[in-house]
Design a protein around this motif. Structure first.
Motif, PDB file in Angstrom:
ATOM      1  N   ARG A 575     -22.852 -58.739  28.348  1.00 33.69           N
ATOM      2  CA  ARG A 575     -23.353 -59.920  27.646  1.00 33.69           C
ATOM      3  C   ARG A 575     -22.379 -61.086  27.757  1.00 33.69           C
ATOM      4  O   ARG A 575     -22.788 -62.217  28.028  1.00 33.69           O
ATOM      5  CB  ARG A 575     -23.616 -59.583  26.181  1.00 33.69           C
ATOM      6  CG  ARG A 575     -24.092 -60.752  25.324  1.00 33.69           C
ATOM      7  CD  ARG A 575     -25.357 -61.438  25.878  1.00 33.69           C
ATOM      8  NE  ARG A 575     -26.501 -60.607  25.890  1.00 33.69           N
ATOM      9  CZ  ARG A 575     -27.400 -60.524  24.905  1.00 33.69           C
ATOM     10  NH1 ARG A 575     -27.237 -61.240  23.813  1.00 33.69           N
ATOM     11  NH2 ARG A 575     -28.450 -59.743  25.013  1.00 33.69           N
ATOM     12  N   LEU A 576     -21.108 -60.815  27.582  1.00 32.19           N
ATOM     13  CA  LEU A 576     -20.123 -61.900  27.679  1.00 32.19           C
ATOM     14  C   LEU A 576     -20.073 -62.477  29.082  1.00 32.19           C
ATOM     15  O   LEU A 576     -19.950 -63.694  29.260  1.00 32.19           O
ATOM     16  CB  LEU A 576     -18.739 -61.398  27.270  1.00 32.19           C
ATOM     17  CG  LEU A 576     -18.547 -61.051  25.782  1.00 32.19           C
ATOM     18  CD1 LEU A 576     -17.131 -60.575  25.530  1.00 32.19           C
ATOM     19  CD2 LEU A 576     -18.854 -62.248  24.898  1.00 32.19           C
ATOM     20  N   PHE A 577     -20.153 -61.622  30.077  1.00 30.83           N
ATOM     21  CA  PHE A 577     -20.122 -62.121  31.447  1.00 30.83           C
ATOM     22  C   PHE A 577     -21.372 -62.927  31.770  1.00 30.83           C
ATOM     23  O   PHE A 577     -21.321 -63.945  32.471  1.00 30.83           O
ATOM     24  CB  PHE A 577     -19.980 -60.956  32.433  1.00 30.83           C
ATOM     25  CG  PHE A 577     -19.686 -61.393  33.836  1.00 30.83           C
ATOM     26  CD1 PHE A 577     -18.409 -61.824  34.204  1.00 30.83           C
ATOM     27  CD2 PHE A 577     -20.699 -61.412  34.803  1.00 30.83           C
ATOM     28  CE1 PHE A 577     -18.145 -62.252  35.493  1.00 30.83           C
ATOM     29  CE2 PHE A 577     -20.436 -61.842  36.090  1.00 30.83           C
ATOM     30  CZ  PHE A 577     -19.149 -62.259  36.432  1.00 30.83           C
ATOM     31  N   SER A 578     -22.495 -62.519  31.228  1.00 35.90           N
ATOM     32  CA  SER A 578     -23.738 -63.258  31.427  1.00 35.90           C
ATOM     33  C   SER A 578     -23.667 -64.638  30.784  1.00 35.90           C
ATOM     34  O   SER A 578     -24.114 -65.638  31.356  1.00 35.90           O
ATOM     35  CB  SER A 578     -24.911 -62.471  30.849  1.00 35.90           C
ATOM     36  OG  SER A 578     -26.117 -63.167  31.022  1.00 35.90           O
ATOM     37  N   ILE A 579     -23.061 -64.692  29.578  1.00 34.73           N
ATOM     38  CA  ILE A 579     -22.882 -65.995  28.915  1.00 34.73           C
ATOM     39  C   ILE A 579     -21.983 -66.896  29.742  1.00 34.73           C
ATOM     40  O   ILE A 579     -22.252 -68.084  29.913  1.00 34.73           O
ATOM     41  CB  ILE A 579     -22.299 -65.777  27.499  1.00 34.73           C
ATOM     42  CG1 ILE A 579     -23.318 -65.070  26.600  1.00 34.73           C
ATOM     43  CG2 ILE A 579     -21.887 -67.108  26.875  1.00 34.73           C
ATOM     44  CD1 ILE A 579     -22.756 -64.631  25.268  1.00 34.73           C
ATOM     45  N   LEU A 580     -20.911 -66.319  30.290  1.00 32.25           N
ATOM     46  CA  LEU A 580     -19.995 -67.103  31.123  1.00 32.25           C
ATOM     47  C   LEU A 580     -20.710 -67.667  32.347  1.00 32.25           C
ATOM     48  O   LEU A 580     -20.562 -68.866  32.655  1.00 32.25           O
ATOM     49  CB  LEU A 580     -18.813 -66.233  31.559  1.00 32.25           C
ATOM     50  CG  LEU A 580     -17.886 -66.844  32.619  1.00 32.25           C
ATOM     51  CD1 LEU A 580     -17.215 -68.102  32.088  1.00 32.25           C
ATOM     52  CD2 LEU A 580     -16.851 -65.828  33.082  1.00 32.25           C
ATOM     53  N   LEU A 581     -21.494 -66.845  33.039  1.00 33.91           N
ATOM     54  CA  LEU A 581     -22.179 -67.314  34.242  1.00 33.91           C
ATOM     55  C   LEU A 581     -23.138 -68.455  33.931  1.00 33.91           C
ATOM     56  O   LEU A 581     -23.189 -69.467  34.647  1.00 33.91           O
ATOM     57  CB  LEU A 581     -22.935 -66.163  34.897  1.00 33.91           C
ATOM     58  CG  LEU A 581     -22.105 -65.082  35.585  1.00 33.91           C
ATOM     59  CD1 LEU A 581     -23.030 -64.046  36.227  1.00 33.91           C
ATOM     60  CD2 LEU A 581     -21.204 -65.692  36.648  1.00 33.91           C
ATOM     61  N   SER A 582     -23.921 -68.299  32.871  1.00 33.90           N
ATOM     62  CA  SER A 582     -24.904 -69.336  32.532  1.00 33.90           C
ATOM     63  C   SER A 582     -24.233 -70.650  32.147  1.00 33.90           C
ATOM     64  O   SER A 582     -24.640 -71.728  32.594  1.00 33.90           O
ATOM     65  CB  SER A 582     -25.793 -68.851  31.395  1.00 33.90           C
ATOM     66  OG  SER A 582     -26.667 -67.849  31.831  1.00 33.90           O
ATOM     67  N   LEU A 583     -23.212 -70.561  31.299  1.00 32.84           N
ATOM     68  CA  LEU A 583     -22.547 -71.789  30.859  1.00 32.84           C
ATOM     69  C   LEU A 583     -21.736 -72.422  31.984  1.00 32.84           C
ATOM     70  O   LEU A 583     -21.608 -73.647  32.041  1.00 32.84           O
ATOM     71  CB  LEU A 583     -21.651 -71.485  29.656  1.00 32.84           C
ATOM     72  CG  LEU A 583     -22.377 -71.033  28.379  1.00 32.84           C
ATOM     73  CD1 LEU A 583     -21.389 -70.812  27.250  1.00 32.84           C
ATOM     74  CD2 LEU A 583     -23.430 -72.057  27.955  1.00 32.84           C
ATOM     75  N   MET A 584     -21.182 -71.607  32.877  1.00 38.49           N
ATOM     76  CA  MET A 584     -20.418 -72.163  33.998  1.00 38.49           C
ATOM     77  C   MET A 584     -21.309 -72.953  34.945  1.00 38.49           C
ATOM     78  O   MET A 584     -20.871 -73.952  35.534  1.00 38.49           O
ATOM     79  CB  MET A 584     -19.703 -71.057  34.760  1.00 38.49           C
ATOM     80  CG  MET A 584     -18.340 -70.684  34.211  1.00 38.49           C
ATOM     81  SD  MET A 584     -17.166 -72.063  34.177  1.00 38.49           S
ATOM     82  CE  MET A 584     -16.988 -72.417  35.929  1.00 38.49           C
TER      83      MET A 584
END
Length: 796
Positions: A575-584
């Protein structure tokens, strides 16, 4: 808990608004008893010349030929009167300068901000206490003293405001108008019995406001011939007026003359701040009750002006600007202005020791009267048990108890915590303090048992802490766009995505395909973002504008950035990595240079932080370490599994606040936020739209905040930390806010005042905003959407 947070939020809104009620309301009090010296005064009348915008050095220095620009004033210094420098306070503007001169107090910002021509607060002044006052000069200055006067005894004569033209060829006409009208006034008085009787009274004041020097300084700079020639014109005019007064009153020796300025001026023709060229103004006095020149062999001053001015042998008597008001009142025997805070400069007086002593005593009683009234007013609106003088014994008992105090570990922890708070406060003024803090973070694992338990995690923590510490040292304003750095950041994101996708390919569970699809969508979004950034830059360089397709992709990426992560697994790492990808993907579209790498480095440190907190708690035996791929965010968490708060939880809360401040100031500061680069939003729109552009820039600022808060959600979950720990975060923020509360300035230049308010507003806004940001982080980490069908129960 909801009621508690709502109440806390309301309280913080009250604190937020409190500075405007505390700092920016008039401190003046009323109801004091007028105080005056009972002995006969030395003068019957006083003439006050205020040369607006006149610098002390320009008046006192000799010109290129070794002669004075103001020969009459220089002759006074050497043969007739006393002289010195009047030190003004900031803001060095005309209104507060004249209020200090004539009313004896430094006007608060709340009054200055209300207007220049009016008298928005009621204050007493020399003019009000006089029997009669006649004044000539600018319509911007004279009315405020007439409006505040009781009765009808302050008369003003102003020229048309249109004369104050910075583009006019001859601004000296503003001064010659004053001199001519004063002479016409006295000529008319000889034929007007009523007026003749008034100007022969005692306790009267004549005020000549001379604006020409200030106008020429703004228009042509103080180094110009126009500015310096205007000083000569003023000197000639003062000479004529003095001669006229002496002749009119038959040389009775009962007239006191004071020549000064309200403020100075910088070399580039401005004023308002605290540069010595603005705060050092001349003061020359002569006539009734004034000491004659005193020859000295040496004088102790920190500056080198005396030798430059060739006045080292004539005693220089410096004063604060507000001290001139009690000097004038004692000379003509009127009550000291009720709100005056000036201290009588007795060295200027030529009178008996008894008169000086009585005047000093009257001055002290007048200031004491303000204290008494203020204390009475405070006592009336304060609960009795809160209005108690401090006792030394209480402080001694407190110190004793602290020295005998719950343990050395606690004291050491408290000292480190206090030092950390100070570093955070200083980072608002010096961004490199964040670098110092992050460097200390890098060393932290090696000073504990973490190094022996988790060497790889400790080394990773140190590496990313040092890497993040580089960003506060980078420039923030005026940096040139560098798309290659944005592309590089995108490639690093793709590289990390490839590693995650590879790991997903190896999984055998039923959710592998769904997770793989989500990550592939995010990889595609990152690739599209990189393409849009590069394509938009190329199109703008060819002056072909923003391509429509690029604009559509940008807005679609922004809209999906908060939805796509909800499709990913609730497992912490995924979940954290998915949030990072989307926001990046969105952050790349809003980046123009090195700042594109910042969220990536910050996120890497956040992942390590989650792991290192697990190790820290495991070594204390509180919980067992679990893999981040197996721990899941859950919307309905059983609160009984949370443990009690430990001392180390204060450090975790402090880390969060430090990372939030780093997220804010890591690639920017107050200046960069106020003057952001419009190129940052060119992927979304190029037509000027301040509200839309401001909203996009605000979201760019918030993205690192969201990443940090989501990481803290994971820290809370993996360390079984109660949500009450968030209250510690609010306490730390409030301690910082308290620092800035006492640093708020209601004096100084407008920049100083505005910056101090901005710092307090930012910290208080962060405290208030953290509550909402915490809610957004919980939504992003715990909410689970499915591409089709209903979610499995163990995901919720």
């Amino acid at each position: 808990m909801l009621l508690f947070f709502t109440l806390g939020l309301l309280i913080h809104f009250v604190f937020f608004a409190s500075i405007f009620d505390i700092y920016f309301t008039s401190p003046l009090v009323h109801g004091m008893t007028p105080q005056f010296t009972p002995l006969p005064p030395p003068a019957r009348r006083l003439v006050l010349f205020v040369a607006d915008g006149l610098r002390a050095d320009t008046l006192y220095e000799l010109d290129e030929n070794g002669t004075s620009r103001a020969p009459f004033i220089r002759n006074i210094i050497m043969h007739e009167g006393s002289w010195g420098i009047s030190h003004t306070r900031v803001p060095t503007e005309s209104r507060p300068g004249h209020v200090a001169l004539i009313a004896g107090f430094y006007e608060d910002v709340s009054a200055v901000a209300k207007g220049w021509k009016e008298n928005p607060v009621e204050f007493d002044s020399l003019f009000n206490e006089s029997k009669y006052t006649w004044s000539w000069g600018s319509p911007d200055i004279l009315p405020m003293f007439a409006k505040g006067a009781s009765g009808d005894h302050v008369y003003t004569y102003s020229y048309d405001a249109k004369r104050e033209d910075f583009g006019a060829q001859d601004a000296t006409k503003l001064d010659t108008w004053v001199f001519d009208n004063v002479k016409d006034f006295f000529h008319h008085a000889r034929n007007n019995q009523s007026l003749f009787s008034k100007i022969n009274e005692e306790k009267i004041v004549f005020f000549l406001h001379l604006l020409g020097i200030d106008t020429n300084g703004h228009a042509h700079r103080p180094s110009s011939r126009d500015y310096k020639d205007n000083i000569k014109k003023v000197d000639d005019g003062v000479k004529e007026i003095v001669s006229m007064f002496n002749h009119f009153y038959g040389n009775d020796g009962k007239t006191t003359f004071i020549f000064t300025s309200d403020h100075g001026m910088t070399d580039w023709g401005s004023h308002g701040a605290g540069h010595p060229s603005e705060t050092l103004t001349p003061l020359v006095t002569w006539g009734a009750g004034i000491n004659y020149p005193q020859r000295v062999s040496a004088q102790q001053f920190d500056d080198s002006f005396l030798k430059e001015w060739r006045l080292e042998n004539w005693k220089r008597l410096d004063v604060n600007q507000a001290d001139i008001a009690p000097l004038m009142t004692s000379l003509i025997g009127v009550p000291f202005p009720l709100n005056s805070v000036g201290i009588l400069p007795v060295d200027y007086l030529n009178n008996t020791d008894l008169f000086k002593a009585e005047s000093m005593f009257t001055n002290a009683v007048q200031i004491l009267e303000q204290f008494k009234v203020k204390m009475t007013q405070k006592k009336e609106v304060t609960l009795p048990f809160l209005f108690t003088p401090f006792k030394c014994q209480v402080i001694q008992d407190l110190v004793t108890s602290l020295l005998t105090y719950p343990l050395s570990h606690f004291v050491g922890y408290l000292l480190v915590f206090t030092l950390g708070i100070e570093v955070l406060v200083l980072s608002f003024f010096y961004r490199y303090m964040l670098t110092a803090g992050l460097t200390a973070f890098a060393v932290w694992p090696f000073l504990t048992r973490l190094w022996t338990r988790a060497k790889v995690t400790s080394l990773s923590w140190a590496f990313f802490s040092v890497l993040l510490a580089v960003f506060p040292l980078m420039p923030v304003v005026g940096r040139k766009p560098d798309i290659s750095l944005v592309m590089g950041a995108g490639l690093l994101v793709l590289l990390l995505s490839l590693c995650v996708v590879t790991s997903l390919m190896k999984r055998k569970d039923s959710f592998r395909k769904e997770e793989l699809l989500v990550h592939l969508l995010q990889v595609l979004s990152t690739v599209l973002s990189m393409y849009v950034v590069y394509s938009t830059q190329s199109s703008l360089l060819r002056k072909q504008g923003l391509p429509l397709m690029n604009q559509i992709i940008s807005w679609a990426t922004l809209a999906s950035s908060l939805v796509v992560p909800l499709l990913s697994s609730p497992a912490v790492f995924q979940r954290l990595f998915s949030i990072l990808l989307s926001l990046m993907s969105t952050y790349l579209l809003l980046s123009t240079g090195y700042e594109a790498v910042f969220p990536l480095v910050l996120s890497c440190l956040m992942f390590v932080w989650i792991n290192i907190e697990q190790e820290t708690l495991q070594q204390s035996g509180v919980c067992c370490k679990q893999k981040l791929t197996s721990i899941q965010f859950s919307y309905n968490t059983d609160i009984t599994q949370f443990r009690q708060l430990y001392l180390d939880d204060i450090r975790r809360a402090f880390f969060l606040v430090f990372f939030l401040v780093t997220a804010f100031f890591g690639t920017g500061n107050i200046a960069s936020i106020n003057s952001f680069d419009l190129a940052s939003v060119y992927c979304f729109l190029t037509v000027f739209s301040p509200f839309m552009m401001g909203a996009l820039m605000m979201w760019k600022i918030l993205i690192p905040f969201v990443l940090v808060m989501c990481a803290f959600e994971a820290v809370q979950l993996t360390t079984q930390l109660s949500s009450k720990s968030f209250l510690i975060v609010l306490v730390i923020s409030d301690i910082m806010a308290l620092h800035f509360f006492f640093l708020v300035k209601d004096y100084g230049s407008w920049l100083d005042i505005g910056t101090s308010i901005s710092h307090y507003v930012i910290v208080m806004s962060m405290t208030i905003f953290l509550v909402f940001l915490n809610g957004l982080a919980q939504l992003l980490t715990t909410k689970k959407l499915r591409l089709c069908g209903k979610p499995k129960s163990h995901f919720m």
